[in-house]
Scaffold this motif. Structure first.
Motif, PDB file in Angstrom:
ATOM      1  N   LEU A 158     -10.732  49.548  75.648  1.00  0.00           N
ATOM      2  CA  LEU A 158     -10.148  48.539  76.525  1.00  0.00           C
ATOM      3  C   LEU A 158     -11.212  47.666  77.190  1.00  0.00           C
ATOM      4  O   LEU A 158     -12.279  48.142  77.584  1.00  0.00           O
ATOM      5  CB  LEU A 158      -9.306  49.222  77.605  1.00  0.00           C
ATOM      6  N   LYS A 159     -10.877  46.392  77.326  1.00  0.00           N
ATOM      7  CA  LYS A 159     -11.708  45.428  78.030  1.00  0.00           C
ATOM      8  C   LYS A 159     -10.876  44.778  79.126  1.00  0.00           C
ATOM      9  O   LYS A 159      -9.651  44.836  79.119  1.00  0.00           O
ATOM     10  CB  LYS A 159     -12.240  44.370  77.061  1.00  0.00           C
ATOM     11  N   LYS A 160     -11.562  44.135  80.050  1.00  0.00           N
ATOM     12  CA  LYS A 160     -10.861  43.493  81.149  1.00  0.00           C
ATOM     13  C   LYS A 160      -9.889  42.428  80.654  1.00  0.00           C
ATOM     14  O   LYS A 160      -8.803  42.248  81.197  1.00  0.00           O
ATOM     15  CB  LYS A 160     -11.870  42.864  82.120  1.00  0.00           C
ATOM     16  N   GLN A 161     -10.272  41.725  79.579  1.00  0.00           N
ATOM     17  CA  GLN A 161      -9.407  40.664  79.043  1.00  0.00           C
ATOM     18  C   GLN A 161      -8.187  41.204  78.314  1.00  0.00           C
ATOM     19  O   GLN A 161      -7.296  40.437  77.938  1.00  0.00           O
ATOM     20  CB  GLN A 161     -10.190  39.724  78.119  1.00  0.00           C
ATOM     21  N   ASP A 162      -8.119  42.524  78.104  1.00  0.00           N
ATOM     22  CA  ASP A 162      -6.926  43.103  77.475  1.00  0.00           C
ATOM     23  C   ASP A 162      -5.773  43.248  78.466  1.00  0.00           C
ATOM     24  O   ASP A 162      -4.641  43.523  78.052  1.00  0.00           O
ATOM     25  CB  ASP A 162      -7.255  44.482  76.879  1.00  0.00           C
ATOM     26  N   ALA A 163      -6.049  43.098  79.739  1.00  0.00           N
ATOM     27  CA  ALA A 163      -4.994  43.238  80.740  1.00  0.00           C
ATOM     28  C   ALA A 163      -3.970  42.111  80.581  1.00  0.00           C
ATOM     29  O   ALA A 163      -4.315  40.965  80.263  1.00  0.00           O
ATOM     30  CB  ALA A 163      -5.599  43.215  82.139  1.00  0.00           C
ATOM     31  N   GLY A 164      -2.696  42.447  80.785  1.00  0.00           N
ATOM     32  CA  GLY A 164      -1.648  41.446  80.665  1.00  0.00           C
ATOM     33  C   GLY A 164      -0.301  42.085  80.389  1.00  0.00           C
ATOM     34  O   GLY A 164      -0.154  43.310  80.366  1.00  0.00           O
ATOM     35  N   LEU A 165       0.684  41.235  80.137  1.00  0.00           N
ATOM     36  CA  LEU A 165       2.046  41.684  79.871  1.00  0.00           C
ATOM     37  C   LEU A 165       2.277  41.751  78.367  1.00  0.00           C
ATOM     38  O   LEU A 165       2.012  40.795  77.637  1.00  0.00           O
ATOM     39  CB  LEU A 165       3.053  40.734  80.521  1.00  0.00           C
ATOM     40  N   TYR A 166       2.779  42.899  77.901  1.00  0.00           N
ATOM     41  CA  TYR A 166       3.053  43.118  76.477  1.00  0.00           C
ATOM     42  C   TYR A 166       4.515  43.538  76.317  1.00  0.00           C
ATOM     43  O   TYR A 166       5.176  43.936  77.278  1.00  0.00           O
ATOM     44  CB  TYR A 166       2.133  44.192  75.904  1.00  0.00           C
ATOM     45  N   GLN A 167       4.980  43.466  75.050  1.00  0.00           N
ATOM     46  CA  GLN A 167       6.346  43.904  74.741  1.00  0.00           C
ATOM     47  C   GLN A 167       6.379  44.641  73.409  1.00  0.00           C
ATOM     48  O   GLN A 167       5.629  44.313  72.482  1.00  0.00           O
ATOM     49  CB  GLN A 167       7.307  42.715  74.651  1.00  0.00           C
ATOM     50  N   CYS A 168       7.223  45.637  73.344  1.00  0.00           N
ATOM     51  CA  CYS A 168       7.618  46.221  72.069  1.00  0.00           C
ATOM     52  C   CYS A 168       8.891  45.485  71.649  1.00  0.00           C
ATOM     53  O   CYS A 168       9.877  45.476  72.400  1.00  0.00           O
ATOM     54  CB  CYS A 168       7.916  47.717  72.203  1.00  0.00           C
ATOM     55  N   LYS A 169       8.873  44.887  70.459  1.00  0.00           N
ATOM     56  CA  LYS A 169      10.009  44.064  70.051  1.00  0.00           C
ATOM     57  C   LYS A 169      10.565  44.549  68.711  1.00  0.00           C
ATOM     58  O   LYS A 169       9.834  45.108  67.884  1.00  0.00           O
ATOM     59  CB  LYS A 169       9.602  42.590  69.953  1.00  0.00           C
ATOM     60  N   SER A 170      11.818  44.329  68.541  1.00  0.00           N
ATOM     61  CA  SER A 170      12.524  44.660  67.298  1.00  0.00           C
ATOM     62  C   SER A 170      13.240  43.400  66.826  1.00  0.00           C
ATOM     63  O   SER A 170      13.933  42.741  67.620  1.00  0.00           O
ATOM     64  CB  SER A 170      13.519  45.799  67.537  1.00  0.00           C
ATOM     65  N   SER A 171      13.084  43.059  65.559  1.00  0.00           N
ATOM     66  CA  SER A 171      13.672  41.810  65.053  1.00  0.00           C
ATOM     67  C   SER A 171      14.232  42.013  63.651  1.00  0.00           C
ATOM     68  O   SER A 171      13.737  42.837  62.872  1.00  0.00           O
ATOM     69  CB  SER A 171      12.621  40.693  65.053  1.00  0.00           C
ATOM     70  N   SER A 172      15.265  41.217  63.351  1.00  0.00           N
ATOM     71  CA  SER A 172      15.877  41.237  62.024  1.00  0.00           C
ATOM     72  C   SER A 172      16.713  39.967  61.858  1.00  0.00           C
ATOM     73  O   SER A 172      17.566  39.661  62.717  1.00  0.00           O
ATOM     74  CB  SER A 172      16.759  42.482  61.849  1.00  0.00           C
ATOM     75  N   LEU A 173      16.414  39.245  60.763  1.00  0.00           N
ATOM     76  CA  LEU A 173      17.148  38.024  60.429  1.00  0.00           C
ATOM     77  C   LEU A 173      17.149  37.026  61.586  1.00  0.00           C
ATOM     78  O   LEU A 173      18.173  36.407  61.927  1.00  0.00           O
ATOM     79  CB  LEU A 173      18.600  38.370  60.039  1.00  0.00           C
ATOM     80  N   GLY A 174      15.985  36.867  62.200  1.00  0.00           N
ATOM     81  CA  GLY A 174      15.839  35.905  63.279  1.00  0.00           C
ATOM     82  C   GLY A 174      16.327  36.374  64.625  1.00  0.00           C
ATOM     83  O   GLY A 174      16.139  35.684  65.633  1.00  0.00           O
ATOM     84  N   GLU A 175      16.926  37.523  64.707  1.00  0.00           N
ATOM     85  CA  GLU A 175      17.391  38.077  65.975  1.00  0.00           C
ATOM     86  C   GLU A 175      16.338  39.035  66.521  1.00  0.00           C
ATOM     87  O   GLU A 175      15.920  39.971  65.843  1.00  0.00           O
ATOM     88  CB  GLU A 175      18.719  38.810  65.788  1.00  0.00           C
ATOM     89  N   THR A 176      15.920  38.800  67.758  1.00  0.00           N
ATOM     90  CA  THR A 176      14.848  39.596  68.365  1.00  0.00           C
ATOM     91  C   THR A 176      15.333  40.211  69.664  1.00  0.00           C
ATOM     92  O   THR A 176      16.004  39.555  70.462  1.00  0.00           O
ATOM     93  CB  THR A 176      13.606  38.726  68.637  1.00  0.00           C
ATOM     94  N   SER A 177      14.969  41.468  69.863  1.00  0.00           N
ATOM     95  CA  SER A 177      15.309  42.166  71.104  1.00  0.00           C
ATOM     96  C   SER A 177      14.076  42.913  71.614  1.00  0.00           C
ATOM     97  O   SER A 177      13.221  43.338  70.828  1.00  0.00           O
ATOM     98  CB  SER A 177      16.459  43.152  70.878  1.00  0.00           C
ATOM     99  N   SER A 178      13.995  43.036  72.907  1.00  0.00           N
ATOM    100  CA  SER A 178      12.862  43.708  73.527  1.00  0.00           C
ATOM    101  C   SER A 178      13.178  45.182  73.721  1.00  0.00           C
ATOM    102  O   SER A 178      14.202  45.534  74.318  1.00  0.00           O
ATOM    103  CB  SER A 178      12.529  43.054  74.879  1.00  0.00           C
TER     104      SER A 178
END
Length: 211
Positions: free
Chosen positions: A87-107
């Protein structure tokens, strides 16, 4: 370290600089097994840039890596595991685990990553000096013990060598004296010559008897 922001449904994960963190994102394996899962970084409100995407579950190598970030999808348990290393200081931030299929995306999960700088230990001059002093004393004691043993062995060897030389010289002197004594003592043949020579010259032997 984990913490929750209930208002925004965000999980805060704390990691040390140079260390690693792991995040598990759960989902329904029956409904989302076939969907594509990814780990993305939220740069703007509606823009999440993909960092790494999981491999389809039918491939033999489920783990996928992009730099220091890896992702693994366990479709049987319905767990998506993301690991960030070094880890580095610049790695800090907001992330998401996402699931997508046929253009539909959910967090699946929102994660706020915080990278902490390692706190340097308070330097105490007395402790290093004490440790150094103990180390030097220990090394000095070892050296002194070695020197004493070496001197003792050397003295013991010199004494043994002196005793050996003394015995050898005494033996040699004794042999020489014995040899000189044997050379100075006349033999029996030489002692018998004088009486016979004297008889031949008209002198009777000392041990003869007179009538």
């Amino acid at each position: 370290l984990l913490a929750s922001c209930a208002a925004e449904n965000i999980t805060v994960v704390y990691g040390m600089e140079g260390g690693s963190i792991s995040v598990n994102c759960t989902y329904d394996p029956w409904q989302q097994r076939w969907r594509e899962k990814s780990w993305c970084r939220q740069l703007e409100e509606k823009r999440c840039v993909p960092v790494v995407t999981a491999r389809p579950f039918w491939l033999p190598f489920p783990r996928k890596r992009n730099g220091t970030t890896s992702i693994r999808d366990n479709t049987h348990r319905g767990v998506l595991t993301v690991t960030m290393e070094q880890l580095k200081k610049q790695d800090a931030g907001l992330y998401q685990c996402k699931s997508s299929s046929l253009g539909e995306t959910s967090s699946l999960r929102k994660v706020q990553v915080e990278v902490l700088t390692a706190v340097l230990e308070t330097q105490m001059p007395e402790e290093p000096s004490a440790v150094q002093g103990i180390s030097s004393i220990s090394s000095g004691a070892n050296f002194s013990a070695f020197s004493i043993i070496a001197v003792f062995l050397a003295v013991k060897f010199m004494v043994a060598l002196l005793i050996f030389l003394t015995v050898l010289s005494l033996s040699i002197c004794s042999c020489w004296k014995k040899r000189e004594t044997e050379q100075e003592k006349p033999s029996w043949d030489e002692q018998q010559v004088l009486p016979f020579d004297a008889a031949r010259d008209g002198i009777s032997p000392s041990w003869g008897s007179t009538a």
